[in-house]
Scaffold this active site. Structure first.
Site, PDB file in Angstrom:
ATOM      1  N   GLY A  33       0.809  -1.207   0.000  1.00 42.30           N
ATOM      2  CA  GLY A  33       0.000   0.000   0.000  1.00 42.30           C
ATOM      3  C   GLY A  33       0.847   1.264   0.000  1.00 42.30           C
ATOM      4  O   GLY A  33       0.307   2.371   0.080  1.00 42.30           O
ATOM      5  N   ASP A  34       2.157   1.106  -0.054  1.00 37.97           N
ATOM      6  CA  ASP A  34       3.023   2.285  -0.103  1.00 37.97           C
ATOM      7  C   ASP A  34       4.237   1.907  -0.952  1.00 37.97           C
ATOM      8  O   ASP A  34       4.203   0.901  -1.650  1.00 37.97           O
ATOM      9  CB  ASP A  34       3.380   2.730   1.327  1.00 37.97           C
ATOM     10  CG  ASP A  34       3.650   4.237   1.409  1.00 37.97           C
ATOM     11  OD1 ASP A  34       4.289   4.770   0.489  1.00 37.97           O
ATOM     12  OD2 ASP A  34       3.220   4.877   2.390  1.00 37.97           O
TER      13      ASP A  34
END
Ligand code: NAG
Ligand code: NAG
Ligand code: NAG
Ligand code: NAG
Ligand code: NAG
Ligand code: NAG
Ligand code: NAG
Ligand code: NAG
Length: 486
Positions: free
Chosen positions: A261-262
């Site tokens: 997610g990053d």
């Protein structure tokens, strides 16, 4: 079949019977390459460990329910003297689901997770001690007061290996993601693995799932190899960066598959006035054969915290699918320091918003004490041999007004656009450099020339450190011969 042990071997009074044959990675040094290496390289010839023990010998229970925090800590504590003084030690985690809070590692030590071993991170916060903020950050990233210790933590160590036959570490991060989203965190979320101020670190052949925040964080470390990790987190989970080398020297990251997610890899070195004062760069970093999926973030980010400097980063053979950007430099006034001598070649990208992205106004400061006149120097950025498909915009390159990003060289790049691509493909402000053989054609600030944006020919010292399989060793915990031999 597991490489070393019949994972169905019965536990008899907490002891695994039979003959267990296993392989553990070790570090060895190729001869004749030592002239430019730090002198400590010579001392560690092998980290095949003389002593070994199973977590079950320290009361560990792999039922997914019983807490093993004390078992892990007492195993490490108990093995630490032997590890330090008599040939190193390995703690073996066999098949099972081993619930645990944070525990610390020791030097000359290997944590080995067998194929079907799962370390399950406890969601009981009393199992997670607090640590002060990192000196180069001044505060925790989620909350000012401090941070929760990582699941697997170590500081001031030498010769540490975390590995296994692709065993799993599951951070059960949803508990922390929810607290983060609701603004309920009092301390910064834990990472899965963090080693601080450590030398000779190897992390390989593991699967990491659902980290509460960053996955692997070597900080103030040297001589680090990270290889063969599968890192998976939901693409909407907050700050689940894959691998974040931070103020580290001589690091190799390779053969990893990361869904997150990053940023898949985020290269860092401290935050604004704290990072400037601490002054420890990330340098001599090699990243190769990485595959990334991260729809809202970068394949490789440099920054945004880069206030100790980032230099001599080499990345090659990088694949990304459905990821926001290829390489992204993130910085801002107040960061100070530099990002220089960055080399990237052979990226293959599919479905992406920006292939090249530089952001000079990233913002996000630790507090009001930063110096807005501390302008970062971004210089010597060489990218070559890139193919990309289904791209919205080739490049969004924004330097800082009065602080141009210079020495940008981009060559041999072929970008095929998405149906809904932007009209302006190269959006350039406050930058200086050259391009050659780039499609679609670059902006006026990057005029076409014949530069080939060379990648260095020399080798980093960490390239000559090999992970090897130890000679198999046999461990017999009782005298029953060959009972479970494979
Ligand atoms: C890591 O895993 C790979 C793939 O399974 C295997 O070939 C390699 O030998 C392992 N490395 C070590 C050092 O055990
Ligand atoms: C801890 O280590 C000591 C000495 O190395 C050993 O005698 C003892 O049995 C160990 N304790 C456990 C629980 O294994
Ligand atoms: C782990 O290390 C940290 C930092 O040195 C320390 O604060 C903590 O007490 C250690 N935990 C244990 C169980 O020894
Ligand atoms: C390790 O396990 C993960 C998750 O199951 C899997 O995707 C990956 O292919 C495995 N890696 C190797 C080398 O077997
Ligand atoms: C240009 O890059 C492609 C890969 O993207 C590579 O196959 C080709 O050899 C490169 N051309 C030159 C002249 O280096
Ligand atoms: C191209 O990118 C868009 C998003 O920009 C995505 O929805 C679409 O599935 C992609 N197409 C292919 C063929 O990958
Ligand atoms: C182009 O860059 C400028 C300056 O950074 C920015 O304000 C603008 O939004 C960008 N345009 C696009 C289409 O991204
Ligand atoms: C990047 O490429 C340019 C043009 O070939 C070259 O002059 C420069 O030295 C390279 N940058 C670095 C940091 O080596």
């Amino acid at each position: 079949m597991a490489p070393f042990l019949n994972s169905k071997a019965p536990h008899v009074n907490g002891i695994i019977s039979g003959i267990l044959i296993m392989t553990i990675g070790l570090m060895s040094i190729k001869s004749g390459e030592s002239s430019e290496m730090p002198s400590t390289f010579g001392r560690i010839q092998s980290n095949c460990r003389k002593h070994s023990a199973f977590i079950t010998e320290y009361g560990g229970v792999g039922d997914g329910v019983t807490s093993n925090t004390e078992a892990f800590q007492s195993a490490v504590d108990n093995l630490s003297q032997l590890a330090a003084e008599d040939g190193g030690a390995v703690l073996i985690v066999p098949a099972g689901r081993w619930l645990t809070g944070s525990f610390n590692l020791t030097s000359h030590f290997t944590l080995y997770l067998d194929e079907d071993a799962v370390l399950l991170a406890s969601q009981d916060e009393s199992e997670w001690p607090a640590l002060p903020p990192l000196p180069s950050y001044g505060r925790g990233r989620d909350a000012p007061s401090g941070r929760v210790a990582s699941l697997i933590f170590g500081t001031d160590l030498t010769d540490v290996v975390i590995t296994g036959a692709n065993g799993t570490i599951d951070g059960q991060g949803d508990y922390w993601w929810n607290k983060f989203k609701k603004g309920e965190l009092q301390l910064t979320r834990p990472y899965l693995i963090e080693l601080m101020f450590s030398d000779h670190v190897q992390i390989f052949n593991l699967t990491l799932l659902n980290s509460p925040s960053w996955n692997v964080h070597p900080v103030y470390c040297s001589n680090v190899i990270i290889k063969g990790l599968t890192i998976l987190a939901p693409t909407n989970s907050p700050n689940t960066d894959g691998i974040n080398p931070d103020s580290c020297t001589n690091v190799r990251i390779e053969d990893c598959f990361i869904v997150s997610g990053d940023d898949c890899i985020a290269v860092k070195s401290g935050w604004d006035e704290y990072g400037i004062q601490f002054g420890m760069p990330t340098q001599q970093l090699l990243i190769r054969r990485i595959t990334c999926i991260s729809p809202d973030s970068a394949t490789i980010a440099l920054g945004s915290e880069m206030s100790g400097g980032i230099r001599d980063v080499r990345a090659e053979d990088i694949t990304a699918i459905h990821t926001e950007s290829g390489v992204r430099i993130k910085t801002a006034p107040g960061r100070g320091a530099y990002v220089r001598d960055i080399f990237v070649r052979r990226m293959n990208l599919q479905t992406m918003k920006y292939v090249f992205w530089m952001t000079g106004n990233y913002g996000s400061h630790p507090d009001d004490g930063y110096d807005p006149r501390a302008l970062p120097i971004i210089d010597g950025i060489n990218y070559s041999d890139v193919t990309a498909e289904n791209v919205t915009m080739a490049a969004n390159l924004a330097g800082i007004d009065g602080d141009k990003f210079t020495g940008i060289c981009i060559s041999n790049v072929s970008i095929a656009l998405a149906e809904k691509a932007k009209k302006v493909q190269w959006n350039c402000t406050d930058i200086q450099g050259v391009t050659s053989n780039v499609t679609p054609p670059a902006c006026n600030l990057l005029p076409e020339g014949d530069a080939d944006c060379p990648f260095p020919d020399d080798r980093l010292p960490i390239e000559d450190v090999q992970l090897k399989t130890c000679p198999s060793f046999i461990r017999s915990t009782d005298s029953t011969p060959n009972k479970f031999q494979m």
